[in-house]
Design an enzyme around this catalytic site. Structure first.
Site, PDB file in Angstrom:
ATOM      1  N   CYS A 130       5.855  -0.531   0.793  1.00 15.50           N
ATOM      2  CA  CYS A 130       4.635  -0.013   0.180  1.00 15.50           C
ATOM      3  C   CYS A 130       4.863   0.034  -1.320  1.00 15.50           C
ATOM      4  O   CYS A 130       5.718   0.793  -1.798  1.00 15.50           O
ATOM      5  CB  CYS A 130       4.305   1.371   0.726  1.00 15.50           C
ATOM      6  SG  CYS A 130       2.850   2.120  -0.033  1.00 15.50           S
ATOM      7  N   CYS A 163      -3.589  -0.456  -2.875  1.00 22.22           N
ATOM      8  CA  CYS A 163      -2.464  -0.946  -2.070  1.00 22.22           C
ATOM      9  C   CYS A 163      -1.604  -1.776  -2.999  1.00 22.22           C
ATOM     10  O   CYS A 163      -2.030  -2.834  -3.471  1.00 22.22           O
ATOM     11  CB  CYS A 163      -2.965  -1.786  -0.893  1.00 22.22           C
ATOM     12  SG  CYS A 163      -1.642  -2.610   0.039  1.00 22.22           S
TER      13      CYS A 163
END
Length: 293
Positions: A87, A230
């Site tokens: 991530c 994101c």
């Protein structure tokens, strides 16, 4: 029920529950993670970051063999409790937590090695917060199409792997981007074995200014839904648009997401081209929560 200390953090609105577990004493189930991330009955977040020493988690063995300096492992879980490889926003928040809690130090000209399921990621300081070397990337062989509520027909997507899987879809206008209903899971055919994050992107006008490309993006994250940002999706988006733009496209990009703006840079290294992501990371508040059995 046991009480667990936590910190809430975010990177351009992509938010996380951060739990410090240096010695790997916690064994959080998928249901427990999902309960903590629930926005109505829990703390609320797009995912959970468990801060654990690499030597205290099974996945850390591969990390330490790659780089013995990677003392800390980012055990990242999606909001539904499922494990994820990486991530990009999470790594920056993870680094901010390590520094602010005194677990490590990072000089202005130094780098911090962070273990993830996608290998060791290296973090440095940047003018806007932190820069993460996500590492080498690749396009995937599949040629998927993506259907989403708000689009009249399926659109072709480009598969990009930056340590986790993405499919980037080009849209024709700002109106198409704004009109998407991402409360509904987009349909991908063929669907990758482990799913994928889906990015929808439109170029700014002009696409390139001052040697920097500029695009807007929205994303549906697997195991989460639409998020305000994101990080790895931003990297995949910049790579995809550069590919579509062809010869002469820049290696520096600004990507606007609903939660803010992130920077992407591509750099050639001995092991291939790396993609680097830069942006802010903030810790918002701390607390204690009862962990359900």
């Amino acid at each position: 029920m046991a009480d667990v200390a936590f910190t809430k953090g975010h990177g351009t609105g992509n938010d996380f529950v951060v739990v410090s577990d240096p010695d790997g004493d916690l064994d959080l189930t998928d249901d427990q993670v999902a309960a903590l991330c629930d926005r109505r009955f829990g703390i609320g977040a797009d995912g959970l970051l468990r801060v654990v020493r690499s030597a205290r988690i099974p996945e850390g063995e591969a990390v330490l063999s790659e780089d013995g300096a990677a003392e800390w492992f980012m055990d990242y879980r999606n909001a539904d409790g499922s494990k994820a490889e990486m991530c990009g926003n999470g790594v920056r928040v993870f680094a901010r937590f390590l520094l602010d809690s005194g677990l490590t130090e990072l000089a202005e000209d130094a780098e911090l090695a962070v273990g993830t399921r996608a290998g060791v990621k290296r973090v440095t300081r940047s003018d806007d917060g932190f820069r993460v070397d996500i590492g080498p990337w690749r396009t995937t062989a599949a040629e998927p199409t993506v259907r989403a509520r708000g689009l009249s027909v399926a659109r072709p997507g480009l598969g990009i792997d930056v340590g986790n899987p993405h499919i980037v879809v080009a849209l024709a206008s700002e109106q198409e981007l704004e009109g998407l209903d991402l409360t509904v899971l987009p349909i991908v055919e063929p669907l990758p074995e482990h799913g994928a994050n889906i990015e929808f992107v439109v170029p700014e006008d002009p696409l390139v200014s001052g040697g920097v490309g500029h695009v807007r993006m929205r994303v549906f994250e697997r195991g989460v839904g639409e998020t305000l940002s994101c990080g790895t999706g931003v990297a995949a988006t910049a790579l995809a648009v550069r590919e579509w733009a062809g010869t002469g496209a820049p290696d520096r990009w600004r990507v606007d997401v609903p939660g803010g703006t992130l920077g992407v840079t591509m750099e050639q290294r001995e092991d291939g081209e790396h993609v680097l992501l830069s942006g802010p990371a903030a810790l918002v508040y701390t607390g204690t929560v009862a962990l359900a059995d």
